[in-house]
Design an enzyme around this catalytic site. Sequence first.
Site, mmCIF file in Angstrom:
data_model
loop_
_atom_site.group_PDB
_atom_site.id
_atom_site.type_symbol
_atom_site.label_atom_id
_atom_site.label_comp_id
_atom_site.label_asym_id
_atom_site.label_seq_id
_atom_site.Cartn_x
_atom_site.Cartn_y
_atom_site.Cartn_z
ATOM 1 N N CYS A 1 5.232 -6.142 1.721
ATOM 2 C CA CYS A 1 5.486 -4.878 1.676
ATOM 3 C C CYS A 1 5.048 -4.087 2.855
ATOM 4 C CB CYS A 1 5.259 -4.060 0.127
ATOM 5 S SG CYS A 1 5.984 -2.589 0.141
ATOM 6 N N TYR A 2 3.915 -3.250 2.446
ATOM 7 C CA TYR A 2 3.304 -2.583 3.536
ATOM 8 C C TYR A 2 2.715 -3.623 4.595
ATOM 9 C CZ TYR A 2 0.128 0.304 6.097
ATOM 10 O OH TYR A 2 -0.626 0.791 7.077
ATOM 11 N N SER B 1 -22.934 -8.794 -26.794
ATOM 12 C CA SER B 1 -22.638 -7.344 -27.228
ATOM 13 C C SER B 1 -21.458 -7.175 -28.168
ATOM 14 C CB SER B 1 -21.829 -6.467 -25.862
ATOM 15 O OG SER B 1 -20.719 -7.442 -25.297
ATOM 16 N N GLY B 2 -20.957 -8.578 -28.475
ATOM 17 C CA GLY B 2 -19.924 -8.558 -29.428
ATOM 18 C C GLY B 2 -18.628 -8.610 -28.723
ATOM 19 N N GLY B 3 -18.744 -8.751 -27.222
ATOM 20 C CA GLY B 3 -17.438 -8.861 -26.611
ATOM 21 C C GLY B 3 -17.176 -10.216 -25.892
ATOM 22 N N VAL B 4 -15.950 -10.456 -25.374
ATOM 23 C CA VAL B 4 -15.873 -11.918 -24.981
ATOM 24 C C VAL B 4 -16.432 -12.143 -23.745
ATOM 25 C CG1 VAL B 4 -13.682 -11.114 -23.642
ATOM 26 C CG2 VAL B 4 -13.844 -13.454 -24.412
ATOM 27 N N ASP B 5 -16.607 -11.374 -22.800
ATOM 28 C CA ASP B 5 -17.523 -11.507 -21.705
ATOM 29 C C ASP B 5 -18.790 -11.898 -21.685
ATOM 30 O OD1 ASP B 5 -15.205 -10.323 -20.934
ATOM 31 O OD2 ASP B 5 -15.846 -8.392 -20.321
ATOM 32 N N SER B 6 -19.526 -11.183 -22.568
ATOM 33 C CA SER B 6 -20.824 -11.448 -22.607
ATOM 34 C C SER B 6 -20.900 -12.943 -23.527
ATOM 35 C CB SER B 6 -21.882 -10.508 -23.458
ATOM 36 O OG SER B 6 -21.290 -10.281 -24.645
ATOM 37 N N ALA B 7 -20.021 -13.103 -24.458
ATOM 38 C CA ALA B 7 -20.137 -14.481 -24.997
ATOM 39 C C ALA B 7 -19.746 -15.622 -24.046
ATOM 40 C CB ALA B 7 -18.941 -14.357 -26.015
ATOM 41 N N HIS C 1 7.973 -7.417 -3.888
ATOM 42 C CA HIS C 1 6.799 -7.864 -4.372
ATOM 43 C C HIS C 1 7.066 -9.121 -5.013
ATOM 44 C CE1 HIS C 1 4.421 -4.329 -3.451
ATOM 45 N NE2 HIS C 1 5.520 -3.483 -3.425
ATOM 46 N N GLU D 1 4.645 -10.779 -6.451
ATOM 47 C CA GLU D 1 3.410 -10.787 -7.261
ATOM 48 C C GLU D 1 3.855 -10.102 -8.750
ATOM 49 O OE1 GLU D 1 3.501 -8.809 -4.860
ATOM 50 O OE2 GLU D 1 2.757 -7.094 -5.256
ATOM 51 N N LYS E 1 -10.187 -11.178 -16.416
ATOM 52 C CA LYS E 1 -10.274 -11.514 -17.970
ATOM 53 C C LYS E 1 -9.573 -12.706 -18.443
ATOM 54 C CE LYS E 1 -11.797 -9.086 -21.428
ATOM 55 N NZ LYS E 1 -13.081 -8.047 -21.428
ATOM 56 N N GLY F 1 0.571 -1.226 -0.117
ATOM 57 C CA GLY F 1 0.073 -0.039 -0.042
ATOM 58 C C GLY F 1 0.752 1.335 -0.022
#
Length: 518
Positions: A88-89, A231-237, A176, A178, A374, A61
Amino acid sequence: MSTAVAHPDQVVLVVDFGAQYAQLIARRVRECNVYSEIIHHDLSAAKIAEKKPAALILSGGPMSVHVEGAPRLDPEIFNLGIPILGICYGAQLIAHQLGGTVGRNERGEYGRTTMSKLADGGSLFAELPEEFTVWMSHFDAVTDVPDGFVAVGTSPNSPVAALECPERAMYGVQHHPEVKHSEHGQEVLRRFLLDLAGCEPTWTMASVIDESVAAIRDQVGPEGRAICGLSGGVDSAVAAALVHKAIGDRLTCVYVNTGLMRAGESDQVVDSFERSQGVRLVHVDAADRFFKHLDGVTEPEAKRKVIGSQFIRVFEQAQLEVEDAHFLVQGTLYPDVIESGSDTAAKIKSHHNVGGLPDDLEFDLVEPLRNLFKDEVRAVGAELGLPEEIVWRQPFPGPGLGVRIIGEVTPQTVSILQNADAIVREEIIGAGLEREVWQYFAVLADIRSVGVMGDERTYARPIIIRAVTSDDAMTADWARLPYELLEKMSNRIINEVDGVNRVAYDITSKPPGTIEWE
Ligand code: XMP
């Protein structure tokens, strides 16, 4: 409204102390096949105990533990017996709250730093080399460990760069792990999660699908019907594909052609869903209606409002064709959901609601991707057998090309942009860069400049190419595309797209820019 999402039995909670670190940590935990969620740092010990986490990871943080008002953990959390890793923090907080000392250094450490093991690396670093390169970003540093702890690592400006108390299953690292620039970072996380905290690596995409399908069936019931706006995007698909797997024919997808889609997109959606996947699809061609309402509208927010409200009208009409649908599927993702720390409803960025559908549509929401990042959504899509063009489809804004045309949106400006955009896409894919670049598209600016083509003077509009790298769209950098590729795109756009006589490349990162232009 309600929503059912699958929650695996075992969860690691990432306690968010600010900045961007928590999301990245949560993703790295999941890469160890352990499910993780992000929580706010002011959650009480009682609330955390209720969630029965397998482990806690305290994120980094931006504050110093010595600053008044700096975030703290409820001290009772340290007595719950839950394994804890502070980063870290988070590591400084363990030291500070349990009786060690955090000093104000003369110099901080930023970027690559050498970590040297102490005490043979203790249990956390036991299997790592004597020295390794890590990525640091801190000013304060732990100088004395709390009672019962030992220092297991040190770096030039951090006397105690790693500490642990295995008896209490508490560990802290100043660097870090990550971040990809940290050597052995993922090994440190895996060591903590699997060996020291006893987590089981059972969270896989196949398990996500099984659990989601069960949760969707549970929510929708044996008779319930659902609709989903594609919608044409990957998420709704991917959301639609998951729900289709769960309830089959009782899902109907609605695809509204707003006239603001990419070239060839409407056909592709119909092809992939109706013909290949056998999904019921209501296809509404509403382009004329959108153009009529966009006539003369140039202000970005006004445009978004027009597109959003027309979308709702069209969607409402289409929905009447789907009898008895009580459930609405949305492709909301985890980064859109900001857990508030209390158990109150999560906030969703308004523009991420597919098509911006309002609350008063009388549906229960089904949001099967609400826990996923994603890259995980793409992995689920691939596991479900969706075609590559869909799984690797780049994100596309709800208002479509409308927010990539500066100034008035007309069939002519859309056509210019579609043609230029198709060239950008073809060339990026031709160069094999489509998976490295997060989004790549063309923008049509509302200015004209003078040019010369053949012997003719031209006075036409420029196309701006936008290509960004990103992990989650929250931050982004402009993609360092090869000059030859930019040259090819520029030549093709000017030669093949009428109405364009100049091409520029957008070299703005986010922040301060946004990915889209409006
Ligand atoms: P910005 O432009 O805010 O975009 O950096 C971040 C990400 O969100 C997408 N985006 C939208 N997605 N409806 C959506 O569903 C919208 O209105 C919208 N506006 C931006 C954008 O493409 C990028 O991936």
